[in-house]
Design an enzyme around this catalytic site. Structure first.
Site, PDB file in Angstrom:
ATOM      1  N   LYS A 224      11.272   2.460  -5.736  1.00  0.00           N
ATOM      2  CA  LYS A 224      10.507   1.034  -6.127  1.00  0.00           C
ATOM      3  C   LYS A 224      10.763   0.814  -7.527  1.00  0.00           C
ATOM      4  O   LYS A 224      10.945  -0.227  -7.882  1.00  0.00           O
ATOM      5  CB  LYS A 224       8.832   1.560  -6.146  1.00  0.00           C
ATOM      6  CG  LYS A 224       7.801   0.466  -6.242  1.00  0.00           C
ATOM      7  CD  LYS A 224       6.669   0.934  -6.516  1.00  0.00           C
ATOM      8  CE  LYS A 224       6.286   1.189  -8.124  1.00  0.00           C
ATOM      9  NZ  LYS A 224       5.133   1.581  -8.453  1.00  0.00           N
ATOM     10  N   ASP A 242       5.286  -1.424  -3.433  1.00  0.00           N
ATOM     11  CA  ASP A 242       4.034  -0.845  -3.771  1.00  0.00           C
ATOM     12  C   ASP A 242       2.952  -0.629  -2.867  1.00  0.00           C
ATOM     13  O   ASP A 242       3.313  -0.959  -2.011  1.00  0.00           O
ATOM     14  CB  ASP A 242       3.751  -1.407  -5.376  1.00  0.00           C
ATOM     15  CG  ASP A 242       3.313  -2.634  -5.156  1.00  0.00           C
ATOM     16  OD1 ASP A 242       3.145  -3.322  -3.918  1.00  0.00           O
ATOM     17  OD2 ASP A 242       2.564  -3.331  -6.126  1.00  0.00           O
TER      18      ASP A 242
END
Length: 352
Positions: A224, A242
């Site tokens: 991420k 996320d």
């Protein structure tokens, strides 16, 4: 004269027979038969009019004419139809479910949602303040388990004290911890920041690498964080999975996966690579502003007509509008220095 008692008896028998027959609905004969002389007298059926006069209120067990039969059948059908019970929960559950959405239909709907979100959020952008790849990397690490607003309020002092990887690699852990304390989990985050800064200094000449494999090799940097840096500091397309992104793509039925890497893989197969970075911004923007976790503002959602989960949140338009956040609700955004085309107000600079 000798037959008159017999005749009288026959007439009396005829009246009794008529009464009995009319009671069971039989049709009596119209002609009367004469009794043979010296023979046993048979009862004679009375005409219909006599039976009706004898038993005017006696109900007939079955219709006596074709018209009565035609009238009785529709009435019986209407009665049976009205008496049919309404299907209960068990019967309703037994009905076949609606045809599931095909993969192709889902892909088309997903791409349409992306197009419509692009119209709603033409200014979508990363909501972390940064001036170079190193600042974005640090800010992204600090953003775990907190808001971008809180990070943006904290990083100006951090960047002023530790402007380069070399400076942060040499930081006193306790001092760095105190500087990033407002973002939470400050001990673990300080350890990651010192570790990645040391790796940048020793392995990459103090420069943030621009490829996924090298980025994820840094302490505290996962896919991420790497995709955030690649997409926004280097222009390399990447999906930022996320909590907001994962929640919305599952709510929209784009995927059922929970693992971030599996979510990334399935969503990457739906959209062209050129869309990955901006898709991430749009989805995250929508999750923060309208499609909230606990109480989404369904009644104020511009893509409600494409959402298979519509109704999970507030559907009343007036009540839903009160749930909108940031610029959608007329409030400041999360950046202290937002882009020039951002329609909202800058975030407050102080840490609350």
């Amino acid at each position: 004269m000798s037959n008159s008692p017999v005749t009288a008896q026959a007439k009396g028998a005829g009246r009794v027979s008529a009464e009995q027959n009319s009671a069971v609905g039989e049709q009596p004969s119209v002609k009367r038969k004469k009794a043979a002389k010296g023979s046993t007298v048979k009862p004679v059926k009375a005409p219909t009019e006599n039976a009706a006069a004898t038993e005017p209120t006696a109900p007939s067990a079955e219709p006596t004419t074709k018209s009565a039969k035609r009238t009785a059948k529709p009435a019986a059908k209407r009665t049976a139809k009205s008496a049919k019970p309404t299907a209960g929960p068990a019967e309703a559950a037994a009905k076949p479910a609606a045809k599931p959405e095909s993969h192709l239909a889902m892909v088309r709907r997903a791409r349409r949602i992306n197009r419509e979100l692009a119209e709603v959020y033409p200014y979508a952008h990363p909501e972390l303040d940064f001036r170079n790849p190193f600042e974005l990397l640090v800010a992204t690490v600090l953003s775990a388990q907190t808001t971008d607003l809180r990070v943006n309020q904290t990083t100006p002092a951090v960047f002023a004290k530790y402007p380069t990887p070399e400076d942060m690699a040499a930081a006193v852990p306790e001092e760095l911890e105190e500087a990033i304390r407002p973002t939470g989990f400050f001990r673990a985050k300080a350890k990651s920041l010192i570790g990645l800064s040391t790796a940048l200094r020793d392995r990459f000449d103090g420069e943030v690498p621009g490829n996924l494999d090298d980025l994820v090799s840094l302490p505290g940097v996962g896919r991420k964080t790497a995709n955030v840096v690649l997409g926004n500091a280097f222009g390399v397309p990447g999906l930022t999975v996320d909590t907001h992104f994962g929640r919305l793509v599952r709510r929209w039925k784009w995927t059922e996966q929970e693992d971030p890497e599996k979510v990334e893989a399935e969503i990457a197969a739906i959209f062209p690579k050129s869309e990955w970075t901006m898709l991430s911004h749009r989805v995250i923007f929508h999750g923060r502003r309208i499609c909230h976790s606990r109480k989404p503002a369904c009644g104020a959602c511009p893509i409600a007509h494409l959402c298979p989960s519509y109704g999970e949140g507030e559907t009343d338009p007036e009540k839903a509008r009160k749930l909108l956040k940031y610029e959608m609700g007329g409030y400041p955004g999360q950046r202290l220095s937002p882009p020039a085309d951002y329609p909202g107000k800058p975030a407050p600079a102080r840490v609350e």
